[in-house]
Design an enzyme around this catalytic site. Structure first.
Site, PDB file in Angstrom:
ATOM      1  CG  ASP A   8      -2.874   3.599  -2.802  1.00  0.00           C
ATOM      2  OD1 ASP A   8      -4.029   3.155  -2.937  1.00  0.00           O
ATOM      3  OD2 ASP A   8      -2.442   4.059  -1.746  1.00  0.00           O
ATOM      4  CD  GLU A   9      -5.559  -1.042  -0.393  1.00  0.00           C
ATOM      5  OE1 GLU A   9      -6.187  -2.038  -0.061  1.00  0.00           O
ATOM      6  OE2 GLU A   9      -5.996   0.120  -0.279  1.00  0.00           O
TER       7      GLU A   9
ATOM      8  CG  ASP B 135      -1.929   1.036   1.274  1.00  0.00           C
ATOM      9  OD1 ASP B 135      -2.076   1.744   0.270  1.00  0.00           O
ATOM     10  OD2 ASP B 135      -2.598   1.170   2.311  1.00  0.00           O
TER      11      ASP B 135
HETATM   12 MG   LIG Z   1      -2.412   3.985   0.370  1.00  0.00          MG
END
Ligand SMILES: [Mg+2]
Length: 372
Positions: free
Chosen positions: A124-125, A30
């Site tokens: 973003d993960e 993350d």
């Molecule tokens: Mg994040």
């Protein structure tokens, strides 16, 4: 679990019993304060300051805040008005999704280069399947270092026996966290936290539990599964029973290429002038076409989405005999659909979508972003 090999009377080993399944190992990666981090890369003068990425408007919410702003109690999804009260000195930066998509693509292509099975969850993960890997920690340390070296972005990583534990672990020591936990360690660490800490337990379930006097994961684990099923239903009850024991076998599933992509916007004041609506729809259509063009994709179905002031949401679409990527053409078709519909009330949200996407041959083709 049965032993993999058993000694028989004659002393010979036999392979009759199946080998034990390899212990599952899952990673969760993350990016730290992703949108804000991307902004800081191009505006280094903001480093060390409280920065909030959000549109400036009465209905606006915080998308991301730097850790300096978080220290004042600012968090993602918080109304901007609240965030401003908590941190008046924060600098507001409007979101630039194209820049975030580009940064996301850079990060995720490194991840996919290093790890075979990746389930990207958002820009973003991502979950990473690490089962069977000889040295998963070392592999992820290398991955983190490479992401930092090649994109200048920080990420946090969690490693565990399941997606559930990995996700909690990646969140436990942000920023730049690197946390490895098994189920027992997860229990020791979080048993006395509220059940809402567990991903998937939303505010409604959390409130339902609280009303029954259950305020911690430990207390939840003390409730009989039949009781949970009675309270929350035959699906959610048993699921909660496992969840609070950090028991999760959800597989890491690579996400398929998206078949559609859209752009939409919520107005700060509801619009009812057809000219304004058409202008907005054209703008969104051009943006959408530009993004798809950059990814080397085009689509056959043009659709619009219109949400009225009372939250009624209407979609209309038209499928063409061949795929298109020309922004003006997308805009023409979208505006045509809007005119045919003729919104009967002021419009709160307007969106355009291109579906039935396919890759166009050419250098852009490999750059297709796996998320819309
Ligand atoms: Mg994040």
């Amino acid at each position: 679990m049965a032993p993999a090999r058993q000694r028989q009377d004659d002393g010979r080993a036999t392979d009759a019993a199946p080998a034990a399944d390899p212990v599952r190992c899952v990673g969760h990666l993350d990016c730290d304060a992703f949108f804000a981090a991307v902004e800081l890369l191009r505006r280094p003068e903001l480093r060390g300051r409280a920065v909030i990425v959000a549109h400036d408007g009465p209905r606006s919410v915080v998308t991301t805040a730097t850790y300096e702003a978080r220290r004042h109690g600012v968090g993602s999804a918080m109304p901007l008005s609240v965030a401003r009260r908590r941190c008046p000195e924060a600098i507001l930066v409007p979101p630039d999704l194209d820049a975030y998509r580009e940064a996301s693509q850079a990060v995720m292509s490194i991840v996919r280069d290093e790890i075979d099975v990746v389930q990207q969850m958002s820009l973003d993960e991502a979950y990473l399947e690490l089962t069977g890997m000889l040295a998963p920690r070392a592999a992820l340390r290398r991955l983190v270092a490479r992401i930092k070296r090649e994109t200048a972005l920080d990420v946090s990583v969690g490693i565990g026996p399941s997606k559930l534990v990995a996700k909690l672990a990646s969140d436990a020591e942000k920023p730049r966290g690197f946390v490895v936990l098994d189920r027992r360690a997860a229990w020791r660490r979080w048993a006395d936290e509220p059940p809402g800490l567990l991903p998937g337990i939303g505010p409604r379930t959390a409130t339902g539990l609280e009303e029954r006097g259950i305020r911690t994961i430990r207390q939840l684990a003390g409730v009989d599964v039949a009781q949970l099923a009675e309270w929350f239903g035959p699906r959610t009850g048993p699921w909660l029973h496992r969840r609070c024991r950090f028991d999760d076998d959800d597989p890491v599933e690579p996400v398929r290429e998206p078949v559609s992509e859209s752009r939409e916007t919520t107005f700060s004041i509801d619009l009812d002038d057809p000219d304004d609506l058409e202008r907005e729809l054209r703008r969104l259509s051009l943006k959408l076409a530009e993004a798809l063009d950059a990814q080397g994709r085009r689509g056959r179905t043009v659709g619009i989405k219109v949400r009225l002031a009372d939250f009624t949401t209407v979609t209309r679409s038209r499928t063409l005999p061949r795929s298109i990527d020309d922004g003006e053409l997308v805009a023409e078709l979208a505006v045509g659909l809007l005119r045919e519909y003729g919104p009967p009330a002021p419009v709160r949200l307007l969106g355009v979508r291109l579906a039935g996407l396919e890759l166009v041959d050419g250098p852009g083709a490999q750059l297709a972003l796996p998320l819309g």
